[in-house]
Enzyme design. Structure first.
Site, PDB file in Angstrom:
ATOM      1  N   HIS A   1      43.207 -29.429  27.762  1.00 23.69           N
ATOM      2  CA  HIS A   1      42.135 -28.638  27.157  1.00 23.69           C
ATOM      3  C   HIS A   1      42.705 -27.363  26.546  1.00 23.69           C
ATOM      4  O   HIS A   1      43.323 -26.551  27.236  1.00 23.69           O
ATOM      5  CB  HIS A   1      41.134 -28.295  28.262  1.00 23.69           C
ATOM      6  CG  HIS A   1      39.823 -27.770  27.798  1.00 23.69           C
ATOM      7  ND1 HIS A   1      39.013 -28.435  26.902  1.00 23.69           N
ATOM      8  CD2 HIS A   1      39.138 -26.640  28.123  1.00 23.69           C
ATOM      9  CE1 HIS A   1      37.901 -27.753  26.712  1.00 23.69           C
ATOM     10  NE2 HIS A   1      37.952 -26.648  27.433  1.00 23.69           N
TER      11      HIS A   1
ATOM     12  N   SER B   1      35.391 -25.874  23.107  1.00 26.48           N
ATOM     13  CA  SER B   1      34.829 -25.957  24.451  1.00 26.48           C
ATOM     14  C   SER B   1      33.378 -25.456  24.420  1.00 26.48           C
ATOM     15  O   SER B   1      32.560 -26.018  23.709  1.00 26.48           O
ATOM     16  CB  SER B   1      35.704 -25.177  25.429  1.00 26.48           C
ATOM     17  OG  SER B   1      35.417 -25.506  26.759  1.00 26.48           O
TER      18      SER B   1
ATOM     19  N   GLU C   1      41.816 -33.611  28.466  1.00 22.95           N
ATOM     20  CA  GLU C   1      41.120 -32.327  28.550  1.00 22.95           C
ATOM     21  C   GLU C   1      41.196 -31.695  29.938  1.00 22.95           C
ATOM     22  O   GLU C   1      41.465 -30.504  30.081  1.00 22.95           O
ATOM     23  CB  GLU C   1      39.648 -32.509  28.169  1.00 22.95           C
ATOM     24  CG  GLU C   1      39.395 -32.970  26.741  1.00 22.95           C
ATOM     25  CD  GLU C   1      39.435 -31.853  25.723  1.00 22.95           C
ATOM     26  OE1 GLU C   1      39.823 -30.720  26.078  1.00 22.95           O
ATOM     27  OE2 GLU C   1      39.083 -32.111  24.557  1.00 22.95           O
TER      28      GLU C   1
END
Length: 511
Positions: A426, A200, A323
């Protein structure tokens, strides 16, 4: 379980005593720079002063000040940094190694995510060091300054009286990398075989380090996980953020003492306030991020990469299929979204000219796959690809143009949590990489364990050789002109041009 085994290492800064647990030597809370407090707040990281005697390195150092994540701690996949205090004195790193010898093992330099405002190198899925042991590598995790302490440009608004560029957090990462390169041989690692990796905002940091002069030559491989090289701000944007930030406290750029005297709590209050203002205005809520200031970061990372700045670095980069599905699932504004609302939401961040084609392509792709294709589903998929997948593919393509080896993956295994509505969300792939499966979030049966071992083995192979092919994953070819992609799922396989119809709809979009 802790075993009685001496773990003392002499570094260039001084001696450290760690612990021996789970078959690994572990060193926690190693200072890699001076505490960035007092007069050092908002300055680049300063070299750590050597210490006398043996410094204990058995507990994690404090993590950067931060406000708890919006998701409740018991929400599936919610961040868990362990029972670690917060402090602006946060520049620490941690090391897991199979041996304190001259093994010259590959080094895995892990940068945590968290939108540049939360996170820590003490993430609980790292603690046992499964990847280090299975892959015979040396694993490093770091803390770096976050939010207003690490990514607030005050140089312009204060006329240089406070010289922060907004890149102090990225410079922290580079300083940690330099410390590792100087000392890791004493922990059984190879300073000439360092792989930087992150998830991320950590993956976005990796993308930034690929273009950062202060980090050039300090690593030879990079792993971008759900984050590429696309999240940076401009000087004008940074100045506007600084004005908003100071305005919350009624301060002007010439009130130097007032700015310097802001408490840690005030910094966090200011972060929250600026973020809320940006959301209300429909602007990028990722307020704090690296800044292309022309000096520390001379060019947009993607521009530098396209020009061949990182041509010597081998890249493995990928994303998860869903995600943003977890955030979409909790967004009440999406429940009654219709096509007109979909177009309006997409227009806030994407060119109007490509939106009809995107909607048509994703609607067809979802329908063909037998998945829900309502406006909210389409928005979640397009939003995911705009922020994560398309920038990742562009990074891979840019590296390939300069002869660098580049490998792509797509993680599609869905979480069993909440009846499966979170999909391949995610961060779901992190417990697989680091060997921290559980029953609710990841599932922990034989198929899940096999997938975890495949992900770990391919990552370790990449660190050792620059090629992620391995026995458990099979042959993993470079992305190449046919866009070969490793699809990680319970039936892991290579596919060409995965979801190509969706990808093509982005062809006219310039990052």
């Amino acid at each position: 379980m802790t075993e009685e085994k001496k773990a003392v290492v002499s570094t260039k800064s001084g001696k450290l005593e760690g612990v021996y647990e789970d078959g690994l030597h572990k060193f926690r809370g190693i200072p890699y720079a001076e505490p960035p407090v007092g007069k050092l707040r908002w300055l680049p990281p300063q070299p750590v002063k050597p210490w006398d005697g043996i410094r204990p390195a058995k507990k994690y150092g404090a993590m950067a000040p931060q406000i708890a994540a919006a998701a409740p701690r018991d929400f599936p996949g919610a961040p868990d940094f362990g029972d670690v205090p917060q402090s602006e004195d946060c520049l620490y790193l941690n090391i897991w190694t199979p041996g304190l010898d001259d093994g010259k093992r590959p080094v895995f330099f892990w940068i945590h995510g968290g939108g540049f405002t939360i996170g820590s190198g003490s993430e609980t899925f790292l603690d046992k060091g499964v990847l280090a042991q299975r892959g015979d590598i040396v694993m490093v995790s770091i803390n770096y300054r976050l939010g207003a302490a690490g990514f607030l440009n005050l140089k312009e608004i204060t006329g240089g009286a406070i010289p922060s560029t907004g890149n102090e957090g990225i410079l922290d990462q580079a300083a940690a990398l330099a410390w590792v390169q100087d000392n890791i041989a004493r922990f059984g690692g190879n300073p000439d075989n360092i792989t930087i990796a992150g998830f991320s905002a950590g993956g976005m940091s990796v993308g930034t380090l690929l273009a950062l002069p202060a980090a050039k030559g300090r690593f030879c491989k990079a792993v971008n996980r759900s984050g590429a090289a696309n999240m940076v701000g401009t000087p004008a944007e940074a100045l506007a953020i600084a004005q908003e930030f100071l305005g919350i406290f009624g301060l002007k750029g010439n009130d130097i003492d007032g700015i310097r005297n802001l408490s840690t709590e005030k910094l966090l209050d200011g972060q929250t306030g600026v973020g809320e203002l940006m959301r209300q205005r429909g602007k990028n809520p990722l307020v704090f991020q690296p800044i292309v200031d022309g000096v520390i970061l001379p060019h947009k990372p993607m521009d530098a990469i396209r020009q061949g700045y990182a041509r010597q670095v081998t890249v493995m980069a990928g994303t998860s299929r869903d995600e943003l599905k977890s955030s979409s699932a909790g967004d009440p504004s999406l429940k009654n979204l219709d096509d007109d609302g979909l177009v309006k939401r997409l227009s806030a961040s994407l060119p109007d000219t490509i939106i009809p084609g995107l909607i048509a392509a994703y609607r067809k792709s979802l329908t063909d796959a037998g998945k829900p294709a309502a406006a909210a589903d389409i928005f979640s998929c397009i939003d995911t690809d705009a922020l994560f997948r398309i920038p990742t593919l562009r990074l891979i393509e840019a590296q390939q143009q300069h002869g660098a080896r580049a490998f792509n993956y797509l993680f599609t295994y869905p979480s069993p949590a909440m009846g499966g509505i979170l999909g391949a969300m995610h961060g779901l792939d992190n417990p697989f990489l680091f060997g921290a499966l559980d029953r609710e979030f990841t599932g922990n049966g034989e198929k899940q364990q096999k997938l975890a071992e495949t992900i770990q083995d391919s990552c370790a192979a990449f660190m050792h050789t620059g090629n992620p092919s391995c026995r458990s994953a099979g042959e993993w070819p470079e992305y190449g002109n046919t866009r070969k992609t490793m699809v990680f799922d319970t039936d892991t396989r290579i596919e060409e041009d995965v979801f190509g119809e969706e990808r093509e709809a982005w062809d006219k979009y310039t990052l």
